[in-house]
Design a protein around this motif. Structure first.
Motif, PDB file in Angstrom:
ATOM      1  N   GLN A   1       0.752  -1.629   0.196  1.00  0.00           N
ATOM      2  CA  GLN A   1       0.106  -0.026   0.003  1.00  0.00           C
ATOM      3  C   GLN A   1       1.072   0.902   0.055  1.00  0.00           C
TER       4      GLN A   1
ATOM      5  N   ALA B   1      -5.957   1.121 -12.460  1.00  0.00           N
ATOM      6  CA  ALA B   1      -5.570   0.309 -11.442  1.00  0.00           C
ATOM      7  C   ALA B   1      -5.487   0.844  -9.945  1.00  0.00           C
TER       8      ALA B   1
ATOM      9  N   ASP C   1      -5.635   4.626  -9.461  1.00  0.00           N
ATOM     10  CA  ASP C   1      -6.859   4.500  -8.144  1.00  0.00           C
ATOM     11  C   ASP C   1      -6.557   3.844  -6.941  1.00  0.00           C
TER      12      ASP C   1
ATOM     13  N   ARG D   1      -4.819   0.782  -6.756  1.00  0.00           N
ATOM     14  CA  ARG D   1      -5.137   0.083  -6.220  1.00  0.00           C
ATOM     15  C   ARG D   1      -4.810  -1.185  -6.428  1.00  0.00           C
TER      16      ARG D   1
ATOM     17  N   ALA E   1     -13.584  -5.471  -4.599  1.00  0.00           N
ATOM     18  CA  ALA E   1     -12.609  -4.979  -3.054  1.00  0.00           C
ATOM     19  C   ALA E   1     -12.605  -5.882  -2.475  1.00  0.00           C
TER      20      ALA E   1
END
Length: 399
Positions: A7, A267, A270, A272, A385
């Protein structure tokens, strides 16, 4: 730099991309979706074709992206008298050393802006084929590697305008995406008068990233996870263009690769680390439409390739989507393009595709208590998600 479940790496990517996008939008008013697509293609290691009428900001889009990144940039004005050696380079004989010396052409840069590419002859256009597909240039039997990142941003006017040469299919297939600027809204055009009225804002645009940053972002995008279900769905979308009775030329396997790579970049933008079917649906038109050739009947019915792709996105089921079973294999239509492969029959009594989760790999949720969600797989894997049901309904972007 990061992997799909890193992350911190994804946040760094999103922050850097946001700075580049903000710098570009300070020049390109009212076109956030076009700016996002250009950045998506850059991070997906692709090339962008900007097609529209003169004066809507095609070259400005390319130059704003180039100015936002501190890297080598070359601009080529394509004209009928431009030679292939002007792009690739040429070997010149050195009288003092009595040997040939290679003089690199305009293609040796991180970002190459090809302005009005369809005004050059097909022979000159073909000088870009090797560099765009293989990131290398061969001159006089010697191959020279191009430095990363490498991106070609080409602009062109509609082919029906005077003094233009239509791009051949092999050239168009090497562009990852095509975008049209379109006319700005009255509000955006009014704001443009205030920003551009006293001079070009490009002069005040400072780089917010460099080539090394872009290389790190590209490496992070490569690590974005693509589940088997998403991969299957991308193949189904592209294969549907080959079976469509409205198209005489469907999308190539390179188009499938480009679609998945662009979805991985979208992705990552975003924040993600995994691709959703909605990413493929949102990018289907800009990635696939410019590669397709409609039939004469479709052209007479005023059916564009973009309309055909939108219909395909609506009709192709998402494998294993909640409340949506895969249909049985249907016979191939009577009218199809000559490049269509032979359909493979499915075993009797078995679904066409197995259900697959669309989120991160199960290992990313090993510590989470296993539970079933509406429409989840028998193993309890999520469709979207983390901790939620399938993201989107398979009939269009959910953003």
């Amino acid at each position: 730099m990061s992997t799909f479940n890193d992350q911190a790496g994804l946040k760094e990517l999103a922050a850097t991309a946001a700075r580049i996008r903000g710098a570009m939008e300070s020049v390109i008013e009212g076109k956030p979706e076009v700016v996002r697509l250009a950045l998506t293609v850059l991070l997906a290691e692709g090339h962008l074709l900007v097609e529209d009428v003169p004066g809507v900001g095609k070259t400005m889009l390319a130059k704003s992206l180039a100015r936002s990144v501190d890297c080598t940039v070359r601009r080529v004005q394509f004209t009928p008298d431009l030679l292939p050696s002007d792009i690739t380079g040429v070997s010149v004989y050195d009288q003092e050393r009595r040997e040939f010396e290679f003089k690199p052409g305009a293609i040796f840069a991180n970002i190459v802006i090809g302005d009005e590419i369809n005004r050059a002859s097909p022979k000159t256009q073909s000088a870009l084929l090797e560099s765009m597909a293989e990131h290398q240039v061969t001159v006089d039997g010697t191959t020279y590697e191009l430095q990363a990142p490498f991106m070609v941003i080409a602009t062109q006017n509609p082919v029906e305008m005077e003094g233009t040469y239509p791009l051949p299919e092999a050239q168009r297939d090497r562009f990852m995406a095509r975008v049209s600027m379109g006319y700005p809204s009255p509000e955006a055009e009014l704001e443009m008068l205030g920003v551009h009225g006293a001079g070009s804002p490009l002069g005040a645009l400072d780089p917010v990233a460099d080539a090394r940053d872009i290389v790190k972002l590209i490496e992070a995008v490569r690590e974005v996870h693509v589940s088997p279900g998403v991969a299957r769905y991308s193949v189904d979308l592209v294969n549907a263009t080959r079976n469509s009775p409205e198209l005489r030329l469907g999308a190539s396997p390179r188009a499938t690769l480009h679609l998945v790579r662009a979805a991985k970049a979208a992705a990552a933008l975003d924040n993600r680390g995994y691709v959703l079917p909605d990413d493929l649906q949102a990018l289907a038109v800009p990635v696939l439409a410019h590669r397709l050739l409609p039939t004469a009947e479709a052209q007479m019915s005023r059916r564009s390739a973009e309309q055909v792709v939108r219909d395909i996105v609506r009709s192709v089921p998402v494998p294993g989507a909640p409340g949506q079973s895969a249909p049985a294999a249907s016979p191939a239509p009577q009218q199809h393009n000559q490049y269509q492969p032979q359909a493979q029959s499915q075993p009797h009594g078995q679904p066409q595709h197995a259900q697959q989760p669309y989120g991160p790999p199960p290992s990313a949720y090993a510590t989470r208590q296993q539970q079933s969600y509406p429409g989840s797989t028998p193993q309890g894997g999520p469709y979207g998600a983390p901790g939620g049901p399938f993201y989107g309904n398979g009939h269009g972007p959910a953003r």
